[in-house]
Scaffold this motif. Structure first.
Motif, PDB file in Angstrom:
ATOM      1  N   ILE A   1       0.840  -1.199   0.000  1.00 33.86           N
ATOM      2  CA  ILE A   1       0.000   0.000   0.000  1.00 33.86           C
ATOM      3  C   ILE A   1       0.874   1.247   0.000  1.00 33.86           C
ATOM      4  N   LEU A   2       1.899   1.252   0.834  1.00 33.17           N
ATOM      5  CA  LEU A   2       2.779   2.417   0.933  1.00 33.17           C
ATOM      6  C   LEU A   2       3.608   2.601  -0.337  1.00 33.17           C
ATOM      7  N   ARG A   3       3.992   1.507  -0.954  1.00 36.08           N
ATOM      8  CA  ARG A   3       4.706   1.614  -2.243  1.00 36.08           C
ATOM      9  C   ARG A   3       3.803   2.278  -3.293  1.00 36.08           C
ATOM     10  N   LYS A   4       2.541   1.914  -3.276  1.00 37.66           N
ATOM     11  CA  LYS A   4       1.594   2.479  -4.242  1.00 37.66           C
ATOM     12  C   LYS A   4       1.319   3.950  -3.962  1.00 37.66           C
ATOM     13  N   ASN A   5       1.297   4.328  -2.670  1.00 33.93           N
ATOM     14  CA  ASN A   5       0.914   5.684  -2.277  1.00 33.93           C
ATOM     15  C   ASN A   5       2.117   6.581  -1.973  1.00 33.93           C
ATOM     16  N   LYS A   6       3.268   6.246  -2.471  1.00 37.51           N
ATOM     17  CA  LYS A   6       4.475   7.016  -2.180  1.00 37.51           C
ATOM     18  C   LYS A   6       4.411   8.416  -2.803  1.00 37.51           C
ATOM     19  N   PRO A   7       5.141   9.379  -2.183  1.00 40.46           N
ATOM     20  CA  PRO A   7       6.047   9.218  -1.038  1.00 40.46           C
ATOM     21  C   PRO A   7       5.275   8.917   0.232  1.00 40.46           C
ATOM     22  N   SER A   8       5.783   7.955   0.972  1.00 36.04           N
ATOM     23  CA  SER A   8       5.068   7.478   2.150  1.00 36.04           C
ATOM     24  C   SER A   8       6.068   7.177   3.253  1.00 36.04           C
ATOM     25  N   ALA A   9       5.556   6.672   4.379  1.00 38.97           N
ATOM     26  CA  ALA A   9       6.464   6.457   5.508  1.00 38.97           C
ATOM     27  C   ALA A   9       5.920   5.407   6.467  1.00 38.97           C
ATOM     28  N   ILE A  10       6.850   4.772   7.162  1.00 40.71           N
ATOM     29  CA  ILE A  10       6.557   3.916   8.306  1.00 40.71           C
ATOM     30  C   ILE A  10       7.242   4.553   9.509  1.00 40.71           C
ATOM     31  N   ILE A  11       6.510   4.704  10.597  1.00 38.01           N
ATOM     32  CA  ILE A  11       7.067   5.239  11.839  1.00 38.01           C
ATOM     33  C   ILE A  11       6.840   4.201  12.925  1.00 38.01           C
ATOM     34  N   ASN A  12       7.924   3.633  13.417  1.00 37.40           N
ATOM     35  CA  ASN A  12       7.822   2.626  14.475  1.00 37.40           C
ATOM     36  C   ASN A  12       8.173   3.242  15.822  1.00 37.40           C
ATOM     37  N   ILE A  13       7.261   3.122  16.774  1.00 35.60           N
ATOM     38  CA  ILE A  13       7.533   3.576  18.136  1.00 35.60           C
ATOM     39  C   ILE A  13       8.249   2.420  18.840  1.00 35.60           C
ATOM     40  N   VAL A  14       9.530   2.578  19.055  1.00 31.73           N
ATOM     41  CA  VAL A  14      10.360   1.510  19.620  1.00 31.73           C
ATOM     42  C   VAL A  14      10.549   1.803  21.114  1.00 31.73           C
TER      43      VAL A  14
END
Length: 246
Positions: free
Chosen positions: A119-132
């Motif tokens: 989904i993110l590849r299709k809707n780029k520019p996009s992002a993943i934000i991981n709360i670590v």
């Protein structure tokens, strides 16, 4: 906050703590829509904003993840915030709790990234934000399973960042210290509240900080680790051994 303006964002664990505060903070950045998810929608707060769409999601349930991904096909930023913590040291702690920490914090988050990567590849520019967590750098023995799961997640986040580097999908790791949330209830530490922490997280991401520590306590621990990893281990050792063991 151009990175968030007019964007569609999905946040896991949005019913409380940092997740709930992130929803509120992002609504002030000009987002187009926020998918706010949690396991029990009866526990979801009312955000009083038509841009918020609530969805039921347990990130340890592959079928629920697939169902949410099928609905949220317009997601442009995925924020993996859902997490759990179980007390116990590594040698004597409850293994069931440790397995739960790993299932939620690590495998559940990985499954989310796998489901939303197309989904993110299709809707780029996009992002993943991981709360670590700052515990990813050096474990606190009293919550050893949690620390191990966050160390694993931090490593996985770095790997996914490399995998997606040429696909216009940015991957961020946020490593807070102890924050005043339900997860840390009962602690006597001087902790910042989740609302101010969420604002800082949003600011750091907007500034393009791929790896960030949003709070003063966490920054102090991170600086100790940067100088010498044994310094952070010593801090956690002092905390652990200062606590009486029943």
């Amino acid at each position: 906050m151009q990175i968030f303006k007019d964007k569609v964002i999905l946040i896991t664990g949005a019913n409380r703590g940092i997740g709930r505060s992130l929803v509120k903070a992002l609504l002030h950045t000009g987002v187009r829509k926020v998918y706010a998810t949690c396991r029990d929608l009866n526990k979801m707060p009312t955000f009083d904003d038509d841009r918020v769409v609530t969805l039921s999601l347990d990130i340890t349930d592959d079928r629920q993840i697939a169902a949410v991904a099928a609905v949220a096909l317009d997601t442009e930023i995925l924020i993996n915030n859902a997490g759990t913590v179980n007390p116990g040291n590594m040698l004597e702690g409850d293994l069931t709790g440790m397995q739960r920490d790993m299932q939620v914090n690590y495998f559940g988050t990985i499954t989310m990234m796998r489901a939303f990567a197309p989904i993110l590849r299709k809707n780029k520019p996009s992002a993943i934000i991981n709360i670590v967590s700052i515990a990813a750098y050096s474990p606190l023995p009293s919550i050893a399973g949690y620390a191990a799961s966050k160390a694993a997640l931090f490593s996985a986040t770095q790997a996914v960042r490399i995998e997606l580097a040429k696909e216009d999908v940015a991957v961020y790791a946020v490593n807070p210290g102890a924050i005043d949330t339900d997860m840390n209830r009962g602690s006597d530490w001087d902790m910042p509240d989740s609302d101010s922490t969420a604002v800082r997280i949003v600011e750091h991401i907007a500034n393009g900080e791929l790896d960030s520590v949003p709070d003063t306590m966490g920054q102090g621990m991170y600086q100790a680790w940067r100088e010498d990893p044994s310094k952070l281990s010593a801090i956690f050792s002092d905390l652990y051994h200062a606590t009486p063991i029943d």
